[in-house]
Scaffold this motif. Sequence first.
Motif, PDB file in Angstrom:
ATOM      1  N   ALA A  95       0.841  -1.456  -0.185  1.00 33.25           N
ATOM      2  CA  ALA A  95       0.051   0.142  -0.094  1.00 33.25           C
ATOM      3  C   ALA A  95       0.906   1.140   0.098  1.00 33.25           C
ATOM      4  CB  ALA A  95      -1.000   0.221   1.328  1.00 33.25           C
ATOM      5  N   VAL A  96       1.726   1.359   0.746  1.00 34.31           N
ATOM      6  CA  VAL A  96       2.655   2.360   1.077  1.00 34.31           C
ATOM      7  C   VAL A  96       3.643   2.738  -0.311  1.00 34.31           C
ATOM      8  CG1 VAL A  96       4.735   3.401   2.049  1.00 34.31           C
ATOM      9  CG2 VAL A  96       2.963   2.521   3.542  1.00 34.31           C
ATOM     10  N   GLU A  97       4.184   1.498  -0.789  1.00 33.57           N
ATOM     11  CA  GLU A  97       5.320   1.783  -1.793  1.00 33.57           C
ATOM     12  C   GLU A  97       4.381   2.015  -3.256  1.00 33.57           C
ATOM     13  OE1 GLU A  97       8.964   0.000  -2.240  1.00 33.57           O
ATOM     14  OE2 GLU A  97       8.666  -1.316  -0.481  1.00 33.57           O
ATOM     15  N   ALA A  98       3.262   1.485  -3.421  1.00 36.54           N
ATOM     16  CA  ALA A  98       2.442   1.996  -4.516  1.00 36.54           C
ATOM     17  C   ALA A  98       2.243   3.298  -4.588  1.00 36.54           C
ATOM     18  CB  ALA A  98       0.910   1.431  -4.280  1.00 36.54           C
ATOM     19  N   ASP A  99       1.978   4.245  -3.438  1.00 35.73           N
ATOM     20  CA  ASP A  99       2.095   5.655  -3.482  1.00 35.73           C
ATOM     21  C   ASP A  99       3.478   6.218  -3.787  1.00 35.73           C
ATOM     22  OD1 ASP A  99      -0.589   5.790  -3.435  1.00 35.73           O
ATOM     23  OD2 ASP A  99      -0.790   6.323  -1.246  1.00 35.73           O
ATOM     24  N   ASP A 189      11.889   0.247 -15.747  1.00 27.43           N
ATOM     25  CA  ASP A 189      11.375   0.521 -17.080  1.00 27.43           C
ATOM     26  C   ASP A 189       9.864   1.391 -17.402  1.00 27.43           C
ATOM     27  OD1 ASP A 189      13.495  -0.722 -18.204  1.00 27.43           O
ATOM     28  OD2 ASP A 189      12.551  -2.460 -18.729  1.00 27.43           O
ATOM     29  N   ALA A 190       9.044   1.151 -15.989  1.00 25.05           N
ATOM     30  CA  ALA A 190       7.854   1.417 -15.962  1.00 25.05           C
ATOM     31  C   ALA A 190       8.036   2.910 -15.830  1.00 25.05           C
ATOM     32  CB  ALA A 190       6.911   0.897 -15.152  1.00 25.05           C
ATOM     33  N   LEU A 191       8.891   3.134 -14.503  1.00 27.15           N
ATOM     34  CA  LEU A 191       9.321   4.491 -14.034  1.00 27.15           C
ATOM     35  C   LEU A 191       9.579   5.598 -15.384  1.00 27.15           C
ATOM     36  CD1 LEU A 191      10.865   5.042 -10.632  1.00 27.15           C
ATOM     37  CD2 LEU A 191      11.403   6.584 -12.467  1.00 27.15           C
ATOM     38  N   ARG A 198       1.333   3.015 -14.786  1.00 30.81           N
ATOM     39  CA  ARG A 198       2.307   1.617 -15.135  1.00 30.81           C
ATOM     40  C   ARG A 198       3.294   1.259 -14.121  1.00 30.81           C
ATOM     41  NH1 ARG A 198       5.980   1.151 -20.636  1.00 30.81           N
ATOM     42  NH2 ARG A 198       7.045  -0.667 -20.152  1.00 30.81           N
ATOM     43  N   ALA A 199       3.808   2.352 -13.476  1.00 32.17           N
ATOM     44  CA  ALA A 199       4.891   2.151 -12.359  1.00 32.17           C
ATOM     45  C   ALA A 199       4.274   1.452 -11.322  1.00 32.17           C
ATOM     46  CB  ALA A 199       5.524   3.605 -11.923  1.00 32.17           C
ATOM     47  N   GLU A 200       2.904   2.126 -10.995  1.00 35.23           N
ATOM     48  CA  GLU A 200       2.390   1.296  -9.728  1.00 35.23           C
ATOM     49  C   GLU A 200       2.141  -0.211 -10.027  1.00 35.23           C
ATOM     50  OE1 GLU A 200      -1.720   1.507  -7.190  1.00 35.23           O
ATOM     51  OE2 GLU A 200      -1.289   3.170  -8.646  1.00 35.23           O
TER      52      GLU A 200
END
Length: 231
Positions: A95-99, A189-191, A198-200
């Motif tokens: 949850a935290v790292e998704a943000d 790559d997404a970042l 996409r990154a999330e």
Amino acid sequence: MTRPTLNFRIEPDRMAQTQAISLLRDSILTGELKPGMRLSEQEIANAMGISRQPVREAFIRLAGEGLLEVWPQRGTFVSKISAEEVLDARFVREAVEADLIRLATERGGAELVAVLRDNLAQQHEALTDPARFLRLDEVFHRTIAEAAGKGRAWDHLQKLKSQLDRVRFLATQDFPVNVLITQHAGVIDALATGNPDRAETAMRVHLCQMLEDLPRINAAYPDYFAPPRPD
């Protein structure tokens, strides 16, 4: 249970208690001090070349983190791993790292991508060194948090994931880390596309890997895990 040869290095110009906490925590997370092992304040103090007081304070601190259990009249033991706590920590971390990855994608830019790619290259070099790989893994995720401007949020997260980190180390010993490296590459790559969605997604896929690994690790190391809590 075979007792390890304790070899701790304490630097005289730094606070002994802080070093004792760090050294003991690392020894537990990497399995040098195995779940269920009884620890002696005097033995640890002798190995570190310090008095018992800093070791006693370290025991109290690590008991608060769930890594040690102190039983009156019986002694202090390395806690067994709680699968329930591992899953709870994984849930919070996702949850935290998704943000965090969304914020980092919006703010990081090419410089962040370059730093992460350098870290990824070092991960490839650490394929046969689980301890080094996990240090690089920590740097990888912390770098993203700091790029998001949330380094203190990452520090708070560390306090929640001690049990998770113990399983992560076992996973790097028994299962190929190539999967994790490939997932890290996917996050980068997404970042690099600048697309937060996409990154999330890439980060969530990566952090869900533990859901596959945990049952296999539990089966491989049944004595390391505490019995499930009753419903």
